[in-house]
Every structure is written in C-alpha cells, then in structure tokens.
Scaffold this active site. Structure first.
Site, PDB file in Angstrom:
ATOM      1  N   HIS A   1      -3.988  -9.755  -3.899  1.00  0.00           N
ATOM      2  CA  HIS A   1      -5.232  -9.550  -3.153  1.00  0.00           C
ATOM      3  C   HIS A   1      -6.386  -9.092  -4.037  1.00  0.00           C
ATOM      4  O   HIS A   1      -7.342  -8.501  -3.547  1.00  0.00           O
ATOM      5  CB  HIS A   1      -4.990  -8.560  -2.005  1.00  0.00           C
ATOM      6  CG  HIS A   1      -3.998  -9.082  -1.006  1.00  0.00           C
ATOM      7  ND1 HIS A   1      -3.243  -8.278  -0.196  1.00  0.00           N
ATOM      8  CD2 HIS A   1      -3.633 -10.354  -0.702  1.00  0.00           C
ATOM      9  CE1 HIS A   1      -2.451  -9.026   0.571  1.00  0.00           C
ATOM     10  NE2 HIS A   1      -2.667 -10.283   0.274  1.00  0.00           N
TER      11      HIS A   1
ATOM     12  N   ALA B   1       0.810  -1.215   0.000  1.00  0.00           N
ATOM     13  CA  ALA B   1       0.000   0.000   0.000  1.00  0.00           C
ATOM     14  C   ALA B   1       0.853   1.278   0.000  1.00  0.00           C
ATOM     15  O   ALA B   1       0.436   2.309  -0.529  1.00  0.00           O
ATOM     16  CB  ALA B   1      -0.929  -0.010   1.206  1.00  0.00           C
TER      17      ALA B   1
HETATM   18  P1  NAD Z   1       0.609  -1.685   5.049  1.00  0.00           P
HETATM   19  O1  NAD Z   1      -0.350  -0.549   5.240  1.00  0.00           O
HETATM   20  O2  NAD Z   1       0.648  -2.756   6.047  1.00  0.00           O
HETATM   21  O3  NAD Z   1       2.097  -1.119   4.936  1.00  0.00           O
HETATM   22  C1  NAD Z   1       2.436  -0.021   4.153  1.00  0.00           C
HETATM   23  C2  NAD Z   1       3.890   0.314   4.481  1.00  0.00           C
HETATM   24  O4  NAD Z   1       4.316   1.316   3.567  1.00  0.00           O
HETATM   25  C3  NAD Z   1       4.077   0.855   5.891  1.00  0.00           C
HETATM   26  O5  NAD Z   1       5.233   0.254   6.458  1.00  0.00           O
HETATM   27  C4  NAD Z   1       4.312   2.365   5.660  1.00  0.00           C
HETATM   28  O6  NAD Z   1       5.197   2.915   6.631  1.00  0.00           O
HETATM   29  C5  NAD Z   1       4.950   2.352   4.307  1.00  0.00           C
HETATM   30  N1  NAD Z   1       4.757   3.544   3.489  1.00  0.00           N
HETATM   31  C6  NAD Z   1       3.679   4.343   3.439  1.00  0.00           C
HETATM   32  N2  NAD Z   1       3.865   5.285   2.484  1.00  0.00           N
HETATM   33  C7  NAD Z   1       5.104   5.070   1.966  1.00  0.00           C
HETATM   34  C8  NAD Z   1       5.862   5.701   0.941  1.00  0.00           C
HETATM   35  N3  NAD Z   1       5.392   6.743   0.252  1.00  0.00           N
HETATM   36  N4  NAD Z   1       7.079   5.208   0.639  1.00  0.00           N
HETATM   37  C9  NAD Z   1       7.589   4.143   1.332  1.00  0.00           C
HETATM   38  N5  NAD Z   1       6.909   3.519   2.309  1.00  0.00           N
HETATM   39  C10 NAD Z   1       5.677   3.965   2.607  1.00  0.00           C
HETATM   40  O7  NAD Z   1       0.311  -2.245   3.609  1.00  0.00           O
HETATM   41  P2  NAD Z   1       0.677  -3.642   2.963  1.00  0.00           P
HETATM   42  O8  NAD Z   1       2.011  -4.102   3.437  1.00  0.00           O
HETATM   43  O9  NAD Z   1       0.439  -3.478   1.517  1.00  0.00           O
HETATM   44  O10 NAD Z   1      -0.377  -4.701   3.529  1.00  0.00           O
HETATM   45  C11 NAD Z   1      -1.680  -4.438   3.941  1.00  0.00           C
HETATM   46  C12 NAD Z   1      -2.815  -4.656   2.937  1.00  0.00           C
HETATM   47  O11 NAD Z   1      -3.292  -3.396   2.585  1.00  0.00           O
HETATM   48  C13 NAD Z   1      -2.560  -5.310   1.629  1.00  0.00           C
HETATM   49  O12 NAD Z   1      -3.273  -6.484   1.619  1.00  0.00           O
HETATM   50  C14 NAD Z   1      -3.185  -4.380   0.582  1.00  0.00           C
HETATM   51  O13 NAD Z   1      -4.051  -5.127  -0.268  1.00  0.00           O
HETATM   52  C15 NAD Z   1      -4.034  -3.469   1.363  1.00  0.00           C
HETATM   53  N6  NAD Z   1      -4.213  -2.074   0.914  1.00  0.00           N
HETATM   54  C16 NAD Z   1      -4.066  -1.729  -0.389  1.00  0.00           C
HETATM   55  C17 NAD Z   1      -4.212  -0.396  -0.792  1.00  0.00           C
HETATM   56  C18 NAD Z   1      -4.051  -0.047  -2.244  1.00  0.00           C
HETATM   57  O14 NAD Z   1      -4.414  -0.837  -3.104  1.00  0.00           O
HETATM   58  N7  NAD Z   1      -3.477   1.125  -2.550  1.00  0.00           N
HETATM   59  C19 NAD Z   1      -4.482   0.581   0.176  1.00  0.00           C
HETATM   60  C20 NAD Z   1      -4.641   0.192   1.522  1.00  0.00           C
HETATM   61  C21 NAD Z   1      -4.493  -1.154   1.871  1.00  0.00           C
END
Ligand code: NAD
Length: 254
Positions: free
Chosen positions: A115, A20
C-alpha cells in the site's frame, strides 16, 4: 509458542506478511480496533476521487499525516524478528500492508509495501484517473510539511504543478505497478508464511495466505483476534505480535 518455534526452525524459507497490528506495539493505531483510525477519521477521506476533487479533503489528509508523524515511533520486537530472519539468511523478505516504514527501520532490506509508503509524497499529475500516473516526482514527506509550514495549504508538484499526495495507496487508487507480482513471487518461494497483525479483510492482500497454501507452504497466523483464515492455518497464535514473534524467532535462530 513451542509449535511456532518448531515451524520456524523446520522451514528453509520463511516469508512474513504483516498488517497494521504489527505496529500497534510501536504506538501506531491500526484501522479497526477501538481507538483506531476509523474511529477518528471518516473512511471516505481516504478515497482518491474525493482527494482529487476537494481541497478540504486534501487539507484533512495532510493534517492526518502530521498526526501520524507527530510522535516518534520505533520498531518493536515483531519488526526486528522479521529482520533477524532475513539477516540469518532464512527469509527473502517481508510483505507488508503497512505504510510506516518500520520494517526497514528494523533492518529488513527487502520489504514489499503493498500500500505504498507514508514516508514519501508523490505527484498525482494534473488529471489523476486512478493510477499513480503523475509526472514521476517524489520526495520525502518532510517536503510537504515544509510547504504547509510556509503557508501553502494545498502543495503542488514543483515539477509539473500537479496534485501531490502521500505515496500511499488510497481507496479507488490502483496498487503500484509490479508490487502484487513481487509479493506473489515471494509467497511462492515460501515454505512458511507468517501472517502477523492483519485482520485479512483487505483484498487483494488477503488472497496471499491462500496462494501460499496452494503452493505447498505452511501458514501461521499471529493475531490478537480471529481472522477469516484461521480455519485453514497450520497454526494460529492468539496474542501480540511482538510478544509472540520476538521470543519465537530468537529461539528458532539460536
Ligand atoms: P487492520 O486494522 O484491518 O487489522 C489489524 C489486525 O491486527 C486486527 O485484527 C487487530 O486485532 C490486530 N492487532 C492489533 N494489534 C495487534 C498486536 N499487537 N498483535 C497482534 N495483532 C494485533 O489492518 P490491516 O489488516 O493491515 O489492513 C488495513 C489497512 O490499514 C492496510 O491497508 C494498512 O495499509 C493500513 N494501516 C497501516 C498502518 C501502519 O502503517 N502502521 C496503520 C493503520 C492502518
């Protein structure tokens, strides 16, 4: 940054693995950071059992989808960096935990969506049991919004009458058949796995970095906070994915 550029130059096969955090620079909040999805929605609303059992959970879920698509978002330099690597013949594709479709919008052709995708809705069938085993009907997400606009608050599959859900993987729902195998196949081809914007806390996705190392790949983690795999990575770059990967990939491909 210089070390990252060198690693990208040296690797014949670069595979991306994103979470994400790679889309926060596009304005989509991640789950766990302040302001993230967990701070505004009850995580239990993402459980398949509750979705199936409770019409009010389905209504909240559609409301969340509307919020997700309410603001227009565009790929950022991190998405474009992975697309550029593939376009230059240096990457067979990217694996993502994201459901937003921004890698494809940036030009990536092979995207393994662990996912699922929020850009489509799917039939769950009449008696869902955990697997995505409806009648096979799918449609762009706009179908559901049209039904909601027409006054239905719990749209049903037009083919079989089953429940309809975003084509994303909810908690308690099995991953789509073949996606883990496809992701593992990509990881096993990698000389370099670049993990970006993932807290690496969600399994089985978080097992992929170790699998890459076991198969002799180097591992780079680009994340703005610590991850449980920093100690085993060849390089950790603490920063924003777009700001780091954009210039590093441009330099490596020049
Ligand atoms: P997560 O929210 O657990 O982790 C995101 C990580 O990225 C965190 O460690 C955060 O500190 C870091 N981060 C945030 N912005 C950043 C940036 N600009 N540059 C570098 N690092 C950054 O997300 P995850 O690991 O993907 O797992 C959680 C679940 O969230 C997944 O299953 C995913 O499907 C879902 N999700 C997806 C979206 C999307 O499609 N954009 C949005 C929210 C959640």
């Amino acid at each position: 940054m210089d070390t990252l550029t060198d690693l990208l130059r040296e690797a014949a096969v670069v595979v991306g693995f994103t979470g994400a955090g790679v889309s926060t620079e596009s304005g989509i909040p991640d789950f766990r950071s302040p302001g993230g999805v967990w701070t505004r929605y009850d995580p239990r609303s993402f459980e398949l059992d509750r979705y199936v059992a409770d019409a009010s959970v389905r209504r909240e879920s559609w409301q969340m989808r509307r919020e997700f698509f309410a603001t227009s978002v565009a790929p950022n330099p991190a998405h474009r960096a992975f697309a550029a690597l593939e376009g230059a013949g240096r990457s067979p594709g990217v694996i993502t935990q994201n459901i937003d479709g921004l890698h494809q919008e940036a030009g990536s052709r092979r995207v393994v969506e662990l996912h699922g995708t929020a850009r489509e809705v799917m039939c769950l069938g009449e008696r869902p049991v955990g697997a995505p085993d409806g009648c096979g009907w799918r449609s762009p997400y706009t179908w559901a919004f049209e039904r909601l606009d027409a006054g239905e608050d719990d749209p049903r599959c037009p083919r079989c009458g089953g429940l309809v859900k975003s084509a994303t993987v909810s908690f308690g729902q099995q991953l789509f058949p073949g996606v883990v195998e496809e992701a593992v196949g990509l990881v096993e081809r990698a000389d370099l796995l670049v993990v970006a914007g993932s807290s690496l806390q969600v399994y089985p996705a978080a097992a992929l970095p170790l699998h890459a190392l076991d198969h002799g790949a180097r591992l780079v983690i680009v994340n703005d906070e610590e991850t449980p795999f920093d100690d085993v990575a060849d390089l950790v770059v603490r920063g924003r994915a777009g700001e780091v990967l954009g210039p590093a990939v441009t330099a490596a491909l020049s």
